[in-house]
Design an enzyme around this catalytic site. Sequence first.
Site: not given
Ligand code: COM
Length: 525
Positions: A84, A134, A79, A503, A75
């Site tokens: 990302c 993952h 990304c 700061f 899942l």
């Molecule tokens: C982030 C994947 S790398 S998710 O958006 O958490 O499923």
Amino acid sequence: MDIRDRHPNLAEWNDLIEGSLADPDSEPILNLDPDDPDPLYDAIFVGGGAGGRFGAAYMRAMGGRPLIIDAWPFLGGSCPHQACVPHHLFSEAAEELDRMRWFSDELFFPKFDASRASILELVRLFLAGRASAHAFMNWQTKEQLDVSYVLNARATLVDPRTVRAGGRTFRARNLVLGTGARPLTPDVPGLDLHGVYDFVSVVEELDYEPTRCVVIGGSKVAMEYGSFFHATGCDTTIVSRSPVMRSSSLHHVDEDLRAYVVGGMRERGMDILEGAEPVAVHGAAGSVRGVTVRLASGEEREIETDMVFLGLGERPETTEAQAVLGIDVGPTGRVVVDHHMRTTTPNVYAIGDLIGGPMEMFKARKSGVTAARNIMGEDLEFDFSEYPDFLHTTYEVSWVGLTEAEAREACDEVIVIQMPPYVEGLDTQHLPLPCAEGTMLYAFSRPRLSGFQKLVVDGTTRKVLGAHHCGYGAKDAFQYLDHLIHRPEGLTVDELGWMNELFLNPEHFVQLSRLRAGKSTLTHL
Ligand code: COM
Ligand code: KPC
């Protein structure tokens, strides 16, 4: 493989995912409730990326019954696999490399040795570690979020209530489509040569150390990957039809911010050809050797290179969903949805990179959550026409709200608070401001490299209209600034100036506002 009653730890998940990715004949991974063999789910999320995973998790948290189906054995989607997460790894490396180059053989820095900076090594570092992220996604979604899923099994759409995957048929009241987008390929001869990559294939297929790169396109991805390649010592040329950082997919880019960011890329030796387009990619022995580029002047130029990187944006693949479900798709290939994330077919929703708007994480996750909440009976709209944005070069660049030019169009009186200030003739190249974590060494040694920031204020209402930043560490602040300035009551320069700064804060907006808030008639700073 049924893992419902097994509780793999992270290392076991890691092995299962790596094994499944390596074996094209590997089995589907089933996490289904054995006590309910033929359930009617509230929704099947087709695609378990950020949108599907967050939508399903939210639906489950509300007491609903979601099922996620994903072709990958994990899942989180593109990304953590190709997008990302590698981009952030590479951009952090670019920032470190940039600092090491500017300070080569100064202070405690060793003499910079470009031969130690390897694109291939960083790609391999990513590949060796990505399954651990993952693994966590799979573990968290099963053990903590209690969401059912079928992974490593491509979904086949049957009708708006039925999906087949892994040899089984699943039924639901609704479908939520979240299968993402793929990088675009231009119509240029020679792209089948070895040495042509996009952000997906560069992590999946890079097998040599490039020495020269031609980036085609002026997108965020083009700027980010181009800056990384160049920072490793792989001399990079960007060939872009539209001016870099001014493409139609980026909104609210302030011209002074753009000048600082693109100027900074050029100062680091990147060749940026705007108004230019690639004519052909040439090779020898099956590998890239050069690119013919038509410049803005119409003249053609040959650029020698052993790598071409495509950074032209992405487009979803919607053929099956259109044919089977009859959903409408807009002119740029994005699935048409309303503010509830409903497609034109009843009971079918679409989320994430499939739909219009920025292909960014907040939109992916919140569109998934919006679909889930509407399916669960709420009446919720998600409008993502305004949002904070960011990109990386060797810097982190963040912005939100109106540019100075947009504000001048919209308001009678616009006040700018910026650092360095713009005062005709002032020698700001020697000014060690702005400075904060990440730019202190630059501030004292190369002050012109220590960043740029601008706050745009309505001089009449005193409300902050926009904020623009180049430096490091300000992304978080922009999440909250976005929220504050888009509240119905907005955010005034007086409220901002009364906040408690930590700061030396990366964006100096709090203290700079405080220096001006005492004036009943605001003036520039
Ligand atoms: C982030 C994947 S790398 S998710 O958006 O958490 O499923
Ligand atoms: C890289 C990455 O996974 C960041 S987003 C993680 C979301 S969560 O698992 O909910 O902490």
